[in-house]
Motif scaffolding. Structure first.
Motif, mmCIF file in Angstrom:
data_model
loop_
_atom_site.group_PDB
_atom_site.id
_atom_site.type_symbol
_atom_site.label_atom_id
_atom_site.label_comp_id
_atom_site.label_asym_id
_atom_site.label_seq_id
_atom_site.Cartn_x
_atom_site.Cartn_y
_atom_site.Cartn_z
ATOM 1 N N LEU A 177 0.835 -1.201 0.000
ATOM 2 C CA LEU A 177 0.000 0.000 0.000
ATOM 3 C C LEU A 177 0.875 1.258 0.000
ATOM 4 C CD1 LEU A 177 -2.777 1.360 0.212
ATOM 5 C CD2 LEU A 177 -2.592 1.149 2.709
ATOM 6 N N ILE A 178 1.914 1.249 0.855
ATOM 7 C CA ILE A 178 2.843 2.388 0.910
ATOM 8 C C ILE A 178 3.538 2.564 -0.437
ATOM 9 C CG2 ILE A 178 4.984 3.232 1.953
ATOM 10 C CD1 ILE A 178 4.062 1.887 4.574
ATOM 11 N N LEU A 179 3.928 1.435 -1.051
ATOM 12 C CA LEU A 179 4.592 1.479 -2.360
ATOM 13 C C LEU A 179 3.665 2.069 -3.426
ATOM 14 C CD1 LEU A 179 7.231 0.664 -3.814
ATOM 15 C CD2 LEU A 179 6.156 -1.525 -4.342
ATOM 16 N N ALA A 180 2.401 1.658 -3.403
ATOM 17 C CA ALA A 180 1.432 2.167 -4.377
ATOM 18 C C ALA A 180 1.186 3.666 -4.177
ATOM 19 C CB ALA A 180 0.118 1.402 -4.253
ATOM 20 N N LEU A 181 1.041 4.085 -2.914
ATOM 21 C CA LEU A 181 0.820 5.502 -2.626
ATOM 22 C C LEU A 181 2.038 6.343 -3.011
ATOM 23 C CD1 LEU A 181 -0.987 5.247 0.844
ATOM 24 C CD2 LEU A 181 -2.006 5.871 -1.357
ATOM 25 N N SER A 182 3.230 5.786 -2.735
ATOM 26 C CA SER A 182 4.470 6.501 -3.087
ATOM 27 C C SER A 182 4.597 6.656 -4.600
ATOM 28 C CB SER A 182 5.687 5.753 -2.542
ATOM 29 O OG SER A 182 5.628 5.635 -1.142
ATOM 30 N N SER A 183 4.246 5.597 -5.333
ATOM 31 C CA SER A 183 4.304 5.661 -6.800
ATOM 32 C C SER A 183 3.310 6.686 -7.334
ATOM 33 C CB SER A 183 4.002 4.289 -7.398
ATOM 34 O OG SER A 183 4.948 3.330 -6.964
ATOM 35 N N ALA A 184 2.118 6.690 -6.758
ATOM 36 C CA ALA A 184 1.098 7.666 -7.181
ATOM 37 C C ALA A 184 1.567 9.086 -6.891
ATOM 38 C CB ALA A 184 -0.222 7.385 -6.469
ATOM 39 N N TYR A 185 2.147 9.284 -5.718
ATOM 40 C CA TYR A 185 2.658 10.612 -5.355
ATOM 41 C C TYR A 185 3.773 11.040 -6.303
ATOM 42 C CZ TYR A 185 5.151 14.241 -2.790
ATOM 43 O OH TYR A 185 5.790 15.402 -2.442
ATOM 44 N N TYR A 186 4.656 10.084 -6.648
ATOM 45 C CA TYR A 186 5.780 10.403 -7.529
ATOM 46 C C TYR A 186 5.286 10.853 -8.910
ATOM 47 C CZ TYR A 186 9.812 9.746 -10.572
ATOM 48 O OH TYR A 186 10.801 9.939 -11.510
ATOM 49 N N PHE A 187 4.360 10.093 -9.500
ATOM 50 C CA PHE A 187 3.918 10.391 -10.867
ATOM 51 C C PHE A 187 2.940 11.566 -10.932
ATOM 52 C CE2 PHE A 187 5.283 5.926 -11.411
ATOM 53 C CZ PHE A 187 6.127 6.102 -12.505
ATOM 54 N N LEU A 188 2.105 11.730 -9.887
ATOM 55 C CA LEU A 188 1.077 12.763 -9.933
ATOM 56 C C LEU A 188 1.523 14.093 -9.335
ATOM 57 C CD1 LEU A 188 -2.028 10.599 -8.919
ATOM 58 C CD2 LEU A 188 -1.303 11.264 -11.230
ATOM 59 N N VAL A 189 2.462 14.059 -8.383
ATOM 60 C CA VAL A 189 2.849 15.292 -7.680
ATOM 61 C C VAL A 189 4.339 15.586 -7.821
ATOM 62 C CG1 VAL A 189 2.889 16.486 -5.448
ATOM 63 C CG2 VAL A 189 1.000 14.945 -6.003
ATOM 64 N N PHE A 190 5.178 14.631 -7.398
ATOM 65 C CA PHE A 190 6.620 14.877 -7.280
ATOM 66 C C PHE A 190 7.238 15.308 -8.608
ATOM 67 C CE2 PHE A 190 11.067 13.486 -7.196
ATOM 68 C CZ PHE A 190 11.497 14.066 -6.018
ATOM 69 N N ARG A 191 6.937 14.581 -9.684
ATOM 70 C CA ARG A 191 7.557 14.867 -10.984
ATOM 71 C C ARG A 191 7.145 16.227 -11.552
ATOM 72 N NH1 ARG A 191 7.795 10.383 -15.487
ATOM 73 N NH2 ARG A 191 5.549 10.790 -15.545
#
Length: 350
Positions: A177-191
Motif C-alpha cells: 500500500l505504501i509502495l502504491a501511494l508513493s508511486s502515485a505521489y511520484y507520478f502525480l505530484v513529485f515529478r
C-alpha cells in the motif's frame, strides 16, 4: 553522425569503467599529455569494442567536438560529464578528472559493499521464509491438534511462529500500500514540482537524504572551487553552471542564486535557505570570502563532505548487518525450539 551515435551507444560503460578511464586520462594529462595523445595511449590497453569507440571519439575531438559532449554520446554518468564540462571552463583538467573519478569510484565501492551486505542476508531470509512456511503448514498444525487433545498449552516459540503467520501478510499488505501511494505521489505530484523542490524533499528521507545532502554539497563546492581557482568570479561561475544543460538541477539552482545576488542578497544567506546543502556550507562561504581564500576553503570542505559520507555509510552498514542476522537467527531458533519443545513436553507427559 547518427550512425556513429548508434555505434557509440551499443556497449554501455559501467561506472567503474568510466571512472577508471577518466582517472587514467587525468594521470596522463598531469604528466603533460595532450587529451588526444592520452586517449591514443589508453586505446592500446582497452578491449576491442572500446578501441572502436575511442577511435571514433578521437575523430570527433579532431573535428572540434568538446570532450564532455563526446562522453555524453558514450553514455557516461552525468556527474562525470559535469566534471569534464567545468574542467573545460576553468582549465584544471587533470585535477578535475582525478577528483571526479575518485568520487565515482568511492560511490561505486560503497554500492558494491551495500549489495554484498544485502545479498547473503537476503538469501538467508528466503531460505528461512521457505522453512517457516513449511513448519507452519506441516508440523505446527499437527502439534497444535495434539496439544489441544491433551489439554496442553502452546509454548512461547509456537506463539511467535503463529504471530508471524498472522502479521506477516498484514505487513506485506501495508508495504504494498505504501509502495502504491508513493508511486502515485511520484507520478502525480513529485515529478511536476521544480527540481529544487524535488531535492528539498529527497534530503528529508532518513539515511538516504543525509547521503544526498553531502553529495550535493560536495559537487557544488568542488566545482565552484575549481572555477574560482581558474580566475573566474563567483557570478561568472554561476553563469557557467546555468549554461550546463546536462545537469538541470544545478542549472536551475545557479539561476536562482544569480537572481537573488542581483537583488542584493549575500551568497551565504542565499545558500542557507536551501535545505539540500550542509548547514556549515554558508559559514564556509562567508569565511572564505572574508579571508580571500574562498576556492581553498571550498576544496577543503568538499573533501570533508566525502569523508563524512564515507563515515555515515560505514556506520550504517555496521548497524544494519547485525540487526539482519539477529532477526534471521531469532526466526531459526524459534522454528527449532517450536518443534523440539513440544517433543520434550510430550515425553514428560509419557
Amino acid at each position: 553522425m547518427t550512425a556513429w551515435y548508434i555505434i557509440m551507444r551499443r556497449y554501455n560503460w559501467s561506472v567503474h569503467e568510466q571512472a577508471n578511464f577518466l582517472k587514467r586520462i587525468g594521470e596522463l594529462l598531469a604528466r603533460g599529455y595532450p587529451i588526444a595523445e592520452a586517449i591514443e595511449s589508453l586505446i592500446l590497453h582497452l578491449p576491442k569494442n572500446r578501441k572502436k569507440e575511442l577511435v571514433d571519439c578521437l575523430s570527433l575531438l579532431k573535428n572540434g567536438v568538446s570532450f564532455h559532449e563526446v562522453l555524453n554520446k558514450l553514455g557516461f554518468h552525468k556527474d562525470l560529464i559535469g566534471y569534464v564540462y567545468f574542467a573545460e571552463q576553468h582549465g584544471s583538467f587533470a585535477e578535475a578528472l582525478l577528483e571526479g573519478s575518485s568520487l565515482a569510484l568511492v560511490k561505486e565501492n560503497d554500492r558494491k559493499k551495500l549489495v554484498k551486505l544485502i545479498q547473503y542476508p537476503a538469501l538467508l531470509i528466503f531460505i528461512t521464509g521457505f522453512l517457516l512456511v513449511f513448519v507452519q503448514n506441516s508440523l505446527l498444525p499437527k502439534f497444535t491438534s495434539l496439544f489441544e487433545s491433551m489439554n496442553l498449552e502452546a509454548n512461547f516459540f509456537m506463539k511467535v511462529l503463529y504471530s508471524f503467520d498472522t502479521y506477516l501478510p498484514m505487513g506485506i499488505a501495508i508495504f504494498l500500500l505504501i509502495l502504491a501511494l508513493s508511486s502515485a505521489y511520484y507520478f502525480l505530484v513529485f515529478r511536476k514540482t521544480s527540481l529544487l523542490v524535488q531535492r528539498s524533499l529527497l534530503v528529508r528521507i532518513p539515511f538516504a537524504g543525509r547521503i544526498l545532502k553531502l553529495l550535493f554539497t560536495h559537487y557544488f563546492s568542488v566545482q565552484l572551487s575549481f572555477l574560482l581557482s581558474g580566475g573566474i568570479s563567483v557570478f561568472e561561475a554561476l553563469l557557467l553552471f546555468e549554461k550546463n544543460d546536462k545537469q538541470p538541477f544545478y542549472s536551475q539552482l545557479c539561476m536562482e542564486i544569480k537572481q537573488k545576488l542581483l537583488t542584493g542578497d549575500k551568497l551565504e544567506s542565499i545558500l542557507a535557505a536551501f535545505p539540500f546543502f550542509e548547514k556549515e556550507f554558508p559559514m564556509i562561504i562567508k569565511h572564505g570570502q572574508e579571508n580571500g581564500k574562498l576556492e581553498q576553503e571550498l576544496l577543503f570542505f568538499s573533501q570533508h563532505c566525502v569523508m563524512n559520507m564515507e563515515d555515515v555509510i560505514e556506520k550504517s552498514l555496521k548497524t544494519i548487518q547485525p540487526i539482519l542476522y539477529l532477526f534471521i537467527g531469532f526466526l531459526v531458533v524459534s522454528m527449532y525450539l517450536a518443534i523440539l519443545l513440544p517433543m520434550f513436553q510430550l515425553l514428560e507427559g509419557i
